[in-house]
Write a protein that holds these residues in place. Sequence first.
Motif, mmCIF file in Angstrom:
data_model
loop_
_atom_site.group_PDB
_atom_site.id
_atom_site.type_symbol
_atom_site.label_atom_id
_atom_site.label_comp_id
_atom_site.label_asym_id
_atom_site.label_seq_id
_atom_site.Cartn_x
_atom_site.Cartn_y
_atom_site.Cartn_z
ATOM 1 N N GLU A 56 5.934 -3.213 2.830
ATOM 2 C CA GLU A 56 5.870 -4.507 2.159
ATOM 3 C C GLU A 56 4.463 -5.102 2.223
ATOM 4 O OE1 GLU A 56 8.023 -3.890 4.761
ATOM 5 O OE2 GLU A 56 9.800 -3.455 3.573
ATOM 6 N N ASP A 57 3.769 -4.875 3.339
ATOM 7 C CA ASP A 57 2.400 -5.367 3.488
ATOM 8 C C ASP A 57 1.469 -4.670 2.497
ATOM 9 O OD1 ASP A 57 3.228 -6.892 5.764
ATOM 10 O OD2 ASP A 57 2.955 -5.121 7.034
ATOM 11 N N VAL A 103 2.354 -3.303 -0.358
ATOM 12 C CA VAL A 103 2.689 -3.786 -1.696
ATOM 13 C C VAL A 103 1.975 -5.112 -1.954
ATOM 14 C CG1 VAL A 103 4.564 -4.710 -3.142
ATOM 15 C CG2 VAL A 103 4.920 -2.612 -1.818
ATOM 16 N N LYS A 104 2.021 -5.999 -0.968
ATOM 17 C CA LYS A 104 1.378 -7.308 -1.115
ATOM 18 C C LYS A 104 -0.136 -7.157 -1.231
ATOM 19 C CE LYS A 104 1.165 -11.929 0.862
ATOM 20 N NZ LYS A 104 1.737 -12.853 1.857
ATOM 21 N N ALA A 163 9.605 -6.022 -4.392
ATOM 22 C CA ALA A 163 9.004 -6.351 -3.097
ATOM 23 C C ALA A 163 8.723 -5.099 -2.289
ATOM 24 C CB ALA A 163 9.918 -7.294 -2.317
ATOM 25 N N ASP A 212 -1.053 -6.111 -4.593
ATOM 26 C CA ASP A 212 -0.826 -7.178 -5.557
ATOM 27 C C ASP A 212 -1.911 -8.253 -5.495
ATOM 28 O OD1 ASP A 212 0.730 -8.479 -7.578
ATOM 29 O OD2 ASP A 212 1.478 -9.852 -6.038
ATOM 30 N N ILE A 213 -2.265 -8.692 -4.281
ATOM 31 C CA ILE A 213 -3.197 -9.821 -4.159
ATOM 32 C C ILE A 213 -4.659 -9.414 -4.145
ATOM 33 C CG2 ILE A 213 -1.481 -11.242 -2.968
ATOM 34 C CD1 ILE A 213 -3.164 -10.831 -0.391
#
Length: 153
Positions: free
Chosen positions: A111-112, A114-115, A81, A118-119
Amino acid sequence: MMNIEKFRQARHERRTAVVKVPALAAFFDEGEKPELTVQMLTGPEVAKARERITRNAVVEQLIEKIVSEKASSKIEAIQQALGLSDDVPTDLVYRIAVCEFGVASVDLQQEDCVKLADICPTTFYEITSKILELTGLGQVAPGESSASGTTGE
């Protein structure tokens, strides 16, 4: 020869650009253009981003020494995460930090980023590539055009 006095007296500001992010349109308020303003990184920010690569490896080694087998799956989930895993390529670790430090129009946390990677990986790479491009161009004198334009469609 370089005029060192002129260099010492010069004032500069960060170079910026607008990056169109249509793939993220659903996350913008109605009527707002899906765009992010990005800025070049300063020397200390580049160094911090590069240190993330080393820190990622050190954290992985430390956690392996501390945790038992029972807790390892939870720890792995937390690491992923945060983008702190040996499964994460070093380029991505670096770019996550670049994203965090270089997006100026919204306060993205690690974290943002990383997201986002990922997306929406293509958008993530467009954003971070633009930040790195601006960083390479350096700062501009106040009032001068940053000459970096808008990217994306």
